[in-house]
Design a protein around this motif. Structure first.
Motif, PDB file in Angstrom:
ATOM      1  N   UNK A  17       0.826  -1.184   0.000  1.00 23.44           N
ATOM      2  CA  UNK A  17       0.000   0.000   0.000  1.00 23.44           C
ATOM      3  C   UNK A  17       0.873   1.251   0.000  1.00 23.44           C
ATOM      4  N   UNK A  18       0.453   2.251  -0.764  1.00 22.99           N
ATOM      5  CA  UNK A  18       1.167   3.508  -0.817  1.00 22.99           C
ATOM      6  C   UNK A  18       0.262   4.550  -1.450  1.00 22.99           C
ATOM      7  N   UNK A  19       0.539   5.812  -1.204  1.00 14.73           N
ATOM      8  CA  UNK A  19      -0.211   6.876  -1.846  1.00 14.73           C
ATOM      9  C   UNK A  19       0.069   6.859  -3.329  1.00 14.73           C
ATOM     10  N   UNK A  20      -0.982   7.117  -4.149  1.00 16.45           N
ATOM     11  CA  UNK A  20      -0.735   7.142  -5.599  1.00 16.45           C
ATOM     12  C   UNK A  20       0.158   8.313  -5.974  1.00 16.45           C
ATOM     13  N   UNK A  21       1.082   8.069  -6.851  1.00 20.37           N
ATOM     14  CA  UNK A  21       1.951   9.141  -7.330  1.00 20.37           C
ATOM     15  C   UNK A  21       1.180  10.018  -8.306  1.00 20.37           C
ATOM     16  N   UNK A  22       1.584  11.271  -8.460  1.00 20.90           N
ATOM     17  CA  UNK A  22       0.840  12.190  -9.327  1.00 20.90           C
ATOM     18  C   UNK A  22       0.869  11.728 -10.780  1.00 20.90           C
ATOM     19  N   UNK A  23      -0.131  12.182 -11.515  1.00 14.79           N
ATOM     20  CA  UNK A  23      -0.240  11.812 -12.916  1.00 14.79           C
ATOM     21  C   UNK A  23      -0.861  12.923 -13.727  1.00 14.79           C
ATOM     22  N   UNK A  24      -1.440  12.554 -14.845  1.00 12.86           N
ATOM     23  CA  UNK A  24      -1.982  13.534 -15.775  1.00 12.86           C
ATOM     24  C   UNK A  24      -3.088  14.371 -15.133  1.00 12.86           C
ATOM     25  N   UNK A  25      -3.896  13.752 -14.280  1.00 10.30           N
ATOM     26  CA  UNK A  25      -5.010  14.473 -13.665  1.00 10.30           C
ATOM     27  C   UNK A  25      -4.554  15.521 -12.657  1.00 10.30           C
ATOM     28  N   UNK A  26      -3.300  15.452 -12.226  1.00  6.89           N
ATOM     29  CA  UNK A  26      -2.801  16.383 -11.209  1.00  6.89           C
ATOM     30  C   UNK A  26      -2.048  17.575 -11.791  1.00  6.89           C
ATOM     31  N   UNK A  27      -1.956  17.653 -13.118  1.00  3.42           N
ATOM     32  CA  UNK A  27      -1.200  18.748 -13.735  1.00  3.42           C
ATOM     33  C   UNK A  27      -1.842  20.098 -13.420  1.00  3.42           C
ATOM     34  N   UNK A  28      -3.177  20.122 -13.310  1.00  3.75           N
ATOM     35  CA  UNK A  28      -3.847  21.390 -13.043  1.00  3.75           C
ATOM     36  C   UNK A  28      -3.399  22.003 -11.723  1.00  3.75           C
ATOM     37  N   UNK A  29      -3.057  21.176 -10.729  1.00  4.20           N
ATOM     38  CA  UNK A  29      -2.569  21.699  -9.455  1.00  4.20           C
ATOM     39  C   UNK A  29      -1.249  22.443  -9.629  1.00  4.20           C
TER      40      UNK A  29
END
Length: 386
Positions: free
Chosen positions: A251-263
């Motif tokens: 288990x681990x936090x998901x790493x950022x991806x395409x959906x997080x670019x807006x941040x």
């Protein structure tokens, strides 16, 4: 599907080989001694046994066993046992297999000289030359095979050491890239906002408080990202473009991806960069490519903040050729030179990291000044990680 079992020779342990050597030495010693008894040469039996039996420990002491074999084979040959060179060939093979080249060559020359001494004890010149040539061929073949295996093993060992060193280097680069990507963007935002807060503390205290609040928020986010990176780095390493993560399982936090670019765009705007973000809503990429897109946009915006803010920036993530995603980040800042490769003066590691990320995914990246003004970064990545 089960893996094929290794060859029986690779499954034998050192104790097994020692037992085989002992059995072979005993059989050969008894066999040649029995032949000498049948031919009426009982006086040579002790010499033959003394020559063959020590071969049982040739793997433990290859050099001493060879020199003992040379001495006893010479005595046995002078006593009429012309086949005594066989024990020399067996002992010489182990020397070539296990010793460095110089001692092995010395052993070969000494063995050839012993053969000459034994050969000239033959009753005729023809028999002597026949024995010497045949024995030289036999011990030469034995030595060559042993030396070839020795060189092959040495080469394999060098390859393993080189692979280990390369793995360490790759791991250090991977860790440096992850830490840089996580920290650099947040620190750039913090630095810019801290400078603003320092200049407007007395004249615009409300603006200074907003800048400090943003610094606090950005710091907490960077700390959370750092914990994520350090947690994943403690697990088994793996290329970032293979599964969308840094490596490991569980288990681990998901790493950022395409959906997080807006941040990233929101954070850049807080640092004085107006971002026009355009992402194709129907674009689908693998987790690893999504992470690479995020990191490339992140580092590109970090460079804009460091070298061009305040300015405007256009970020586009859209399909390119079939099976390809294009990442384009361009700004309207000054078009002067920016650090493209790591160096001690500028400390620039970001663009080098972006090139490495693109290459890991099987893509390509270019970066440079725009005609007239500004700077542009363009990456072309496969939608599925290779």
């Amino acid at each position: 599907m089960s893996e094929p079992r290794p060859l029986i020779a690779r499954r034998l342990r050192p104790g097994h080989w020692a037992a085989l050597d002992a059995a072979a030495a005993a059989l050969l010693g008894v066999g040649f001694s029995a032949a000498a008894l049948l031919q009426g040469r009982a006086v040579t039996v002790p010499l033959l046994l003394a020559a063959w039996l020590p071969l049982s420990v040739r793997r433990l002491w290859p050099g001493p066993v060879l020199w003992w074999a040379l001495a006893t084979a010479t005595l046995a040959g002078l006593a009429g046992e012309s086949e005594s060179f066989l024990v020399v060939a067996v002992a010489l093979h182990m020397v070539a297999l296990s010793q460095p080249r110089r001692p092995a060559v010395t052993a070969l020359v000494a063995s050839m000289l012993v053969i000459v001494v034994v050969g000239f004890r033959q009753p005729s010149w023809t028999q002597a030359m026949s024995l010497i040539v045949f024995a030289w061929l036999l011990i030469g073949l034995s030595w060559t095979v042993g030396m070839a295996v020795h060189e092959q093993r040495a080469h394999a060992a060098r390859e393993i050491r080189q692979s280990a060193r390369q793995a360490v280097t790759d791991e250090r680069l991977r860790i440096a890239r992850e830490l840089h990507d996580v920290v650099a963007h947040s620190l750039s935002v913090i630095t810019v906002r801290a400078g603003i807060a320092n200049h407007v503390t007395e004249t615009h205290p409300e603006e200074a408080r907003r800048a400090l609040a943003l610094i606090e928020e950005t710091g907490h986010a960077a700390l959370a990202d750092m914990r994520l990176v350090l947690g994943t780095l403690r697990r088994a390493p793996g290329p970032a473009c293979r599964d969308g993560g840094i490596g490991g399982t569980g288990e681990r936090r998901p790493l950022p991806g395409l959906a997080d670019v807006s941040e990233l765009a929101v954070g850049a705007e807080a640092a004085g960069v107006a971002v026009d973000l355009c992402i194709d809503p129907e674009l689908a990429v693998s987790g690893g490519v999504g992470l690479a897109v995020y990191r490339i946009v992140q580092e590109s915006l970090t460079n804009v903040i460091k070298h061009a803010a305040p300015t405007r920036c256009q970020v586009t993530v859209a399909p390119g050729e079939p099976g390809e995603v294009v990442v384009l980040v361009s700004d309207e800042g000054p078009s002067g030179p920016r650090p493209l490769i790591p160096n001690a003066q500028s400390g620039g590691n970001g663009l080098a990291g972006m090139w490495e990320r693109a290459a890991l995914c099987g893509g390509a990246l270019s970066a440079g000044p725009r005609p007239g003004h500004g700077f542009v970064v363009e990456a072309r990545l496969p939608t599925l990680a290779q």
